[in-house]
Design a protein around this motif. Structure first.
Motif, PDB file in Angstrom:
ATOM      1  N   GLU A 124       0.834  -1.210   0.000  1.00  0.00           N
ATOM      2  CA  GLU A 124       0.000   0.000   0.000  1.00  0.00           C
ATOM      3  C   GLU A 124       0.861   1.249   0.000  1.00  0.00           C
ATOM      4  OE1 GLU A 124      -2.790  -0.169   3.208  1.00  0.00           O
ATOM      5  OE2 GLU A 124      -3.931  -1.826   2.327  1.00  0.00           O
ATOM      6  N   ARG A 125       1.941   1.228   0.816  1.00  0.00           N
ATOM      7  CA  ARG A 125       2.848   2.384   0.849  1.00  0.00           C
ATOM      8  C   ARG A 125       3.548   2.552  -0.490  1.00  0.00           C
ATOM      9  NH1 ARG A 125       4.121   0.499   6.063  1.00  0.00           N
ATOM     10  NH2 ARG A 125       6.154  -0.282   5.422  1.00  0.00           N
ATOM     11  N   LEU A 126       3.959   1.417  -1.088  1.00  0.00           N
ATOM     12  CA  LEU A 126       4.622   1.487  -2.390  1.00  0.00           C
ATOM     13  C   LEU A 126       3.659   2.022  -3.449  1.00  0.00           C
ATOM     14  CD1 LEU A 126       7.130   0.946  -4.102  1.00  0.00           C
ATOM     15  CD2 LEU A 126       6.308  -1.396  -4.448  1.00  0.00           C
ATOM     16  N   ASP A 127       2.398   1.595  -3.413  1.00  0.00           N
ATOM     17  CA  ASP A 127       1.390   2.127  -4.341  1.00  0.00           C
ATOM     18  C   ASP A 127       1.360   3.652  -4.281  1.00  0.00           C
ATOM     19  OD1 ASP A 127       0.607  -0.343  -5.215  1.00  0.00           O
ATOM     20  OD2 ASP A 127      -1.398  -0.271  -4.364  1.00  0.00           O
ATOM     21  N   ALA A 128       1.297   4.175  -3.062  1.00  0.00           N
ATOM     22  CA  ALA A 128       1.207   5.626  -2.887  1.00  0.00           C
ATOM     23  C   ALA A 128       2.466   6.322  -3.400  1.00  0.00           C
ATOM     24  CB  ALA A 128       0.969   5.963  -1.416  1.00  0.00           C
ATOM     25  N   LEU A 129       3.628   5.735  -3.127  1.00  0.00           N
ATOM     26  CA  LEU A 129       4.886   6.335  -3.572  1.00  0.00           C
ATOM     27  C   LEU A 129       5.010   6.283  -5.098  1.00  0.00           C
ATOM     28  CD1 LEU A 129       7.294   4.871  -0.861  1.00  0.00           C
ATOM     29  CD2 LEU A 129       6.551   7.257  -1.084  1.00  0.00           C
ATOM     30  N   LEU A 130       4.621   5.160  -5.675  1.00  0.00           N
ATOM     31  CA  LEU A 130       4.692   5.041  -7.137  1.00  0.00           C
ATOM     32  C   LEU A 130       3.714   5.999  -7.813  1.00  0.00           C
ATOM     33  CD1 LEU A 130       5.022   1.164  -7.513  1.00  0.00           C
ATOM     34  CD2 LEU A 130       6.798   2.883  -7.911  1.00  0.00           C
ATOM     35  N   ALA A 131       2.537   6.173  -7.220  1.00  0.00           N
ATOM     36  CA  ALA A 131       1.566   7.121  -7.773  1.00  0.00           C
ATOM     37  C   ALA A 131       2.151   8.532  -7.769  1.00  0.00           C
ATOM     38  CB  ALA A 131       0.268   7.073  -6.973  1.00  0.00           C
ATOM     39  N   LYS A 132       2.846   8.864  -6.691  1.00  0.00           N
ATOM     40  CA  LYS A 132       3.462  10.196  -6.594  1.00  0.00           C
ATOM     41  C   LYS A 132       4.566  10.363  -7.646  1.00  0.00           C
ATOM     42  CE  LYS A 132       5.168  13.383  -3.054  1.00  0.00           C
ATOM     43  NZ  LYS A 132       5.421  13.563  -1.604  1.00  0.00           N
ATOM     44  N   LEU A 133       5.374   9.313  -7.832  1.00  0.00           N
ATOM     45  CA  LEU A 133       6.444   9.379  -8.825  1.00  0.00           C
ATOM     46  C   LEU A 133       5.879   9.440 -10.246  1.00  0.00           C
ATOM     47  CD1 LEU A 133       9.017   6.802  -7.393  1.00  0.00           C
ATOM     48  CD2 LEU A 133       9.197   9.294  -7.388  1.00  0.00           C
ATOM     49  N   LEU A 134       4.819   8.681 -10.509  1.00  0.00           N
ATOM     50  CA  LEU A 134       4.214   8.705 -11.845  1.00  0.00           C
ATOM     51  C   LEU A 134       3.590  10.059 -12.156  1.00  0.00           C
ATOM     52  CD1 LEU A 134       2.695   5.122 -11.966  1.00  0.00           C
ATOM     53  CD2 LEU A 134       4.373   6.059 -13.575  1.00  0.00           C
ATOM     54  N   THR A 135       3.016  10.692 -11.146  1.00  0.00           N
ATOM     55  CA  THR A 135       2.470  12.041 -11.341  1.00  0.00           C
ATOM     56  C   THR A 135       3.589  13.000 -11.734  1.00  0.00           C
ATOM     57  OG1 THR A 135       0.694  11.614  -9.756  1.00  0.00           O
ATOM     58  CG2 THR A 135       1.205  13.923 -10.228  1.00  0.00           C
ATOM     59  N   ARG A 136       4.731  12.857 -11.069  1.00  0.00           N
ATOM     60  CA  ARG A 136       5.895  13.697 -11.388  1.00  0.00           C
ATOM     61  C   ARG A 136       6.417  13.368 -12.790  1.00  0.00           C
ATOM     62  NH1 ARG A 136       9.254  16.051 -13.230  1.00  0.00           N
ATOM     63  NH2 ARG A 136      11.122  17.034 -12.392  1.00  0.00           N
ATOM     64  N   LEU A 137       6.432  12.082 -13.132  1.00  0.00           N
ATOM     65  CA  LEU A 137       6.900  11.680 -14.458  1.00  0.00           C
ATOM     66  C   LEU A 137       5.978  12.199 -15.552  1.00  0.00           C
ATOM     67  CD1 LEU A 137       8.058   8.055 -13.673  1.00  0.00           C
ATOM     68  CD2 LEU A 137       9.502   9.897 -14.565  1.00  0.00           C
ATOM     69  N   TYR A 138       4.677  12.242 -15.276  1.00  0.00           N
ATOM     70  CA  TYR A 138       3.759  12.794 -16.270  1.00  0.00           C
ATOM     71  C   TYR A 138       4.095  14.265 -16.526  1.00  0.00           C
ATOM     72  CZ  TYR A 138      -0.189  14.706 -18.663  1.00  0.00           C
ATOM     73  OH  TYR A 138      -0.950  15.367 -19.587  1.00  0.00           O
ATOM     74  N   ALA A 139       4.423  14.990 -15.468  1.00  0.00           N
ATOM     75  CA  ALA A 139       4.782  16.403 -15.631  1.00  0.00           C
ATOM     76  C   ALA A 139       6.028  16.540 -16.508  1.00  0.00           C
ATOM     77  CB  ALA A 139       5.019  17.046 -14.266  1.00  0.00           C
ATOM     78  N   GLU A 140       6.907  15.559 -16.443  1.00  0.00           N
ATOM     79  CA  GLU A 140       8.144  15.576 -17.237  1.00  0.00           C
ATOM     80  C   GLU A 140       7.883  15.149 -18.682  1.00  0.00           C
ATOM     81  OE1 GLU A 140      12.215  16.274 -17.481  1.00  0.00           O
ATOM     82  OE2 GLU A 140      11.045  16.447 -15.657  1.00  0.00           O
ATOM     83  N   VAL A 141       7.136  14.051 -18.853  1.00  0.00           N
ATOM     84  CA  VAL A 141       6.914  13.475 -20.186  1.00  0.00           C
ATOM     85  C   VAL A 141       5.767  14.173 -20.909  1.00  0.00           C
ATOM     86  CG1 VAL A 141       6.272  11.339 -21.413  1.00  0.00           C
ATOM     87  CG2 VAL A 141       7.838  11.244 -19.460  1.00  0.00           C
ATOM     88  N   GLY A 142       4.685  14.471 -20.177  1.00  0.00           N
ATOM     89  CA  GLY A 142       3.541  15.181 -20.743  1.00  0.00           C
ATOM     90  C   GLY A 142       2.704  14.367 -21.713  1.00  0.00           C
ATOM     91  N   ASN A 143       2.788  13.035 -21.626  1.00  0.00           N
ATOM     92  CA  ASN A 143       2.055  12.189 -22.568  1.00  0.00           C
ATOM     93  C   ASN A 143       1.626  10.925 -21.837  1.00  0.00           C
ATOM     94  OD1 ASN A 143       1.245  10.393 -24.591  1.00  0.00           O
ATOM     95  ND2 ASN A 143       2.714  11.201 -26.078  1.00  0.00           N
TER      96      ASN A 143
END
Length: 200
Positions: A124-143
């Motif tokens: 559950e903690r990893l889910d939350a951390l990965l969601a946060k990282l993916l949100t940041r990655l979306y800001a970088e990739v934009g796609n």
């Protein structure tokens, strides 16, 4: 003080190892390249894309995407269908859809085995951390399409869960839409304030 460089290095090593494991299984199951495997997954979720749009979603130029579609078509995994005008859509065949399902299962097996070392609270903690990282990655990739090109989309939103990449895209679109509305409203006020009086 925690060394963030060590965390970044551990993340890099983990990401590379996980990618190698997942892609090896996926491409072997599909019998295609990594981009071909991604294309089958994308087309299973969104059949009928143009070659250009399919290329955009898997990170290929139009000529490279056309060559990839040629290869998939020769393997009986996709077919081109004429559309209006010069539009040509790409659709997975029944074999292509089956291959995409097989490939996602092959990709998922090593990933599930990796997270099996974690207990439920850790997952559950990893889910939350990965969601946060993916949100940041979306800001970088934009796609979002490119980020999720090899995702098991049903697995991501199982039991009402929200895809963090999809949510990041919706948030960005909402923000852009709100910004355009504010611009239009502000522009309307400015042009109204500075307009010459209308003749009677």
């Amino acid at each position: 003080m925690h060394d963030s460089n060590r965390t970044a290095n551990l993340l890099g090593a983990t990401a590379l190892a996980v990618t190698d494991l997942a892609l090896t299984g996926a491409t072997k199951a599909a019998g295609t390249s990594a981009s071909g495997s991604a294309a089958l997954v994308v087309l299973s979720a969104s059949p009928g894309l143009s070659v250009t749009e399919l290329g955009r979603r898997v990170g290929l130029s139009q000529p490279a995407a056309a060559r990839m579609v040629d290869s998939l078509e020769a393997g009986g995994l996709v077919e081109r269908r004429p559309g209006p005008g010069r539009w040509v859509s790409v659709t997975p065949t029944a074999a292509g859809t089956r291959t995409a399902r097989t490939m996602l299962a092959a990709r998922g097996t090593p990933l599930n085995q990796i997270v099996d070392v974690l207990d439920e609270a850790e997952r559950e903690r990893l889910d939350a951390l990965l969601a946060k990282l993916l949100t940041r990655l979306y800001a970088e990739v934009g796609n979002a399409d490119l980020l999720c090109r090899l995702c098991d989309r049903e697995g991501c939103v199982h039991d009402g869960a929200v895809c963090p990449v999809g949510q990041a895209e919706r948030d960005e679109q909402r923000e852009q839409h709100g910004g355009r509305q504010r611009e239009q409203q502000g522009g309307g006020r400015r042009s109204g304030a500075g307009a010459a009086p209308r003749p009677d």
